[in-house]
Motif scaffolding. Structure first.
Motif, PDB file in Angstrom:
ATOM      1  N   ASN A 126       0.892  -1.041   0.082  1.00 46.11           N
ATOM      2  CA  ASN A 126       0.080  -0.135   0.155  1.00 46.11           C
ATOM      3  C   ASN A 126       0.885   1.411   0.096  1.00 46.11           C
ATOM      4  O   ASN A 126       1.763   1.541   0.984  1.00 46.11           O
ATOM      5  CB  ASN A 126      -0.804  -0.077   1.194  1.00 46.11           C
ATOM      6  CG  ASN A 126      -2.144   1.179   1.271  1.00 46.11           C
ATOM      7  OD1 ASN A 126      -2.654   1.355   2.241  1.00 46.11           O
ATOM      8  ND2 ASN A 126      -2.077   1.745   0.089  1.00 46.11           N
ATOM      9  N   PHE A 128       0.844   5.201  -0.066  1.00 49.46           N
ATOM     10  CA  PHE A 128      -0.127   6.089   0.195  1.00 49.46           C
ATOM     11  C   PHE A 128       0.767   7.407   0.736  1.00 49.46           C
ATOM     12  O   PHE A 128       1.809   7.353   1.143  1.00 49.46           O
ATOM     13  CB  PHE A 128      -1.263   5.740   0.935  1.00 49.46           C
ATOM     14  CG  PHE A 128      -0.576   5.224   2.422  1.00 49.46           C
ATOM     15  CD1 PHE A 128      -0.656   6.112   3.388  1.00 49.46           C
ATOM     16  CD2 PHE A 128      -0.351   4.187   2.399  1.00 49.46           C
ATOM     17  CE1 PHE A 128      -0.425   5.689   4.667  1.00 49.46           C
ATOM     18  CE2 PHE A 128       0.004   3.326   3.751  1.00 49.46           C
ATOM     19  CZ  PHE A 128       0.080   4.252   4.743  1.00 49.46           C
ATOM     20  N   ASP A 141      -2.628   6.948  -3.541  1.00 53.17           N
ATOM     21  CA  ASP A 141      -3.092   5.963  -2.571  1.00 53.17           C
ATOM     22  C   ASP A 141      -3.183   4.689  -3.352  1.00 53.17           C
ATOM     23  O   ASP A 141      -4.490   4.298  -3.866  1.00 53.17           O
ATOM     24  CB  ASP A 141      -4.400   6.293  -1.932  1.00 53.17           C
ATOM     25  CG  ASP A 141      -4.942   5.027  -0.810  1.00 53.17           C
ATOM     26  OD1 ASP A 141      -4.179   4.264  -0.603  1.00 53.17           O
ATOM     27  OD2 ASP A 141      -5.943   5.197  -0.287  1.00 53.17           O
ATOM     28  N   GLU A 244      -1.809   9.779  -8.965  1.00 50.65           N
ATOM     29  CA  GLU A 244      -3.131   9.758  -8.289  1.00 50.65           C
ATOM     30  C   GLU A 244      -4.235   9.222  -9.007  1.00 50.65           C
ATOM     31  O   GLU A 244      -5.688   8.757  -8.631  1.00 50.65           O
ATOM     32  CB  GLU A 244      -3.728  11.029  -8.105  1.00 50.65           C
ATOM     33  CG  GLU A 244      -3.834  12.114  -9.119  1.00 50.65           C
ATOM     34  CD  GLU A 244      -2.577  12.600  -9.788  1.00 50.65           C
ATOM     35  OE1 GLU A 244      -2.711  13.784 -10.480  1.00 50.65           O
ATOM     36  OE2 GLU A 244      -1.622  12.319  -8.944  1.00 50.65           O
TER      37      GLU A 244
END
Length: 366
Positions: A126, A128, A141, A244
């Protein structure tokens, strides 16, 4: 005389008197869920013992219902000791530091061995933005879900004749379908909107073509989730220019390694990105990107390794073990320390030691 609008003032008073801590009433544990769970711990090489010790300290400070069975394993071993494999199979969950992979020669990667031995077919990283940590891009993210057991990592190499080496890339429908299924299931369960398959089917028409075919078949079962495809070289360019736009990304083995490390660098660096590897029966949690990067000797000597990535990975582990409130407390404390900016290691622009960051996290635990 002009009337003064009192509504903003009333809102401020109400906000000030409202409790800053909200408790969820939707999680009802089953009887016995609070029983302490055994977790296999592999401190590993380089900075590994520093950052795994950081996790141990924070778990103890939280009185988290876990205890560790620690094993000394190093990347220069020819194989993962059988007692370590048996411990992970028994406990179902492992937390590990980095294991250094020798370059060239005949020693294979223990990281890859673990994934194959335990059939940890899905790697999840992940990437982010952390509040308070400046990066070139905002609103990043990205979840990179990578097939972990085949592709270029199959380990099927041989020298045909002196000076000519053949390395086989293996792609199967079974492995492609199950990683696609995992990616879409993850997106569905976590309210993600888009899954993007990364490939090079314009050149590797059969191998990556089979991977795409599998992704397309699984996508039809999830009509509420948008499905995209992108060629890996264009993907890298898009990542560094407009990250993004990506949500969940599903990839074959090698591409996932490249994409996850690129995304991690964009979002703040490998020192703050959590991740793990999961299969049907077992899970191994580790630093999300660059699992084989064990840090420089200078960082180890100065004890200035960044523990944030493994702390956040251990929060993922706590959720996996169904201890959500402990995971929330840990993640909130880490994010507070990053946001305040007083205690940061060198890779994040600070000069703090590992222990100073750990102490700050413990001080911020609710």
């Amino acid at each position: 005389m002009a009337r003064r609008n009192v509504f903003p003032i009333l809102k401020q008073i109400a906000a000030a008197t409202r409790s800053p801590h909200t408790r969820s009433v939707t999680y009802m544990p089953r009887p016995g869920d609070g029983a302490p769970r055994a977790v296999t711990l592999i401190p590993g090489d380089g900075v590994g013992p520093l950052v795994t010790n950081a996790v141990e300290q924070v778990m103890e400070a939280m009185h988290a219902p876990v205890f560790f069975e620690s094993y000394e394993v190093h990347g220069d071993l020819s194989r993962v000791p059988q007692e370590v494999i048996e411990s992970i199979k028994k406990n179902k969950v492992c937390l590990k530091g980095g294991l250094k992979t020798p370059m060239g020669g005949g020693v294979s990667s223990l990281n890859v061995q673990l994934r194959k031995e335990l059939d940890l077919y899905a790697s999840l990283v992940n990437c982010f933005n952390l509040p308070g940590l400046p990066t070139r891009h905002e609103n990043v993210d990205i979840v990179v879900i990578r097939e972990n057991t085949e592709g270029e990592y199959s380990g099927l190499e041989h020298e045909v004749v002196p000076g000519v080496v053949e390395s086989l890339k293996v792609i199967t429908k079974f492995c492609s379908e199950r990683i696609a299924q995992y990616a879409f299931e993850y997106a569905y369960l976590n309210n993600r909107k888009t899954v993007t398959a990364v490939h090079k089917a314009n050149i590797m028409k059969l191998a990556d073509g089979l991977f795409l075919e599998s992704c397309r078949e699984v996508a039809t079962k999830y009509p509420s989730i948008k499905y995209n495809e992108i060629i890996v070289d264009n993907c890298c360019m898009q990542l560094v220019s407009k990250p993004e736009q990506f949500d969940v990304m599903v990839t074959p083995n090698l591409y996932g390694n490249l994409v996850a490390n690129t995304a991690a660098g964009i979002a703040g660096g490998t020192g703050v990105m959590p991740g793990g590897n999961v299969g049907a029966d077992h899970a191994v949690f580790e630093q999300g990107a660059s699992a084989g990067n064990v840090g420089k000797d200078k960082i180890v000597h100065q004890k200035k390794a960044n523990p944030v990535a493994l702390l956040l990975s251990s929060a993922m582990m706590l959720r996996h073990l169904q201890f959500p409130s402990f995971a929330d407390r840990l993640e909130t404390a880490v994010k507070r320390v990053i946001s305040e900016g007083k205690y940061r290691t060198k890779d994040l622009g600070g000069g703090s030691t590992t222990q100073e960051v750990v102490d700050a996290v413990i001080a911020n635990l609710d």
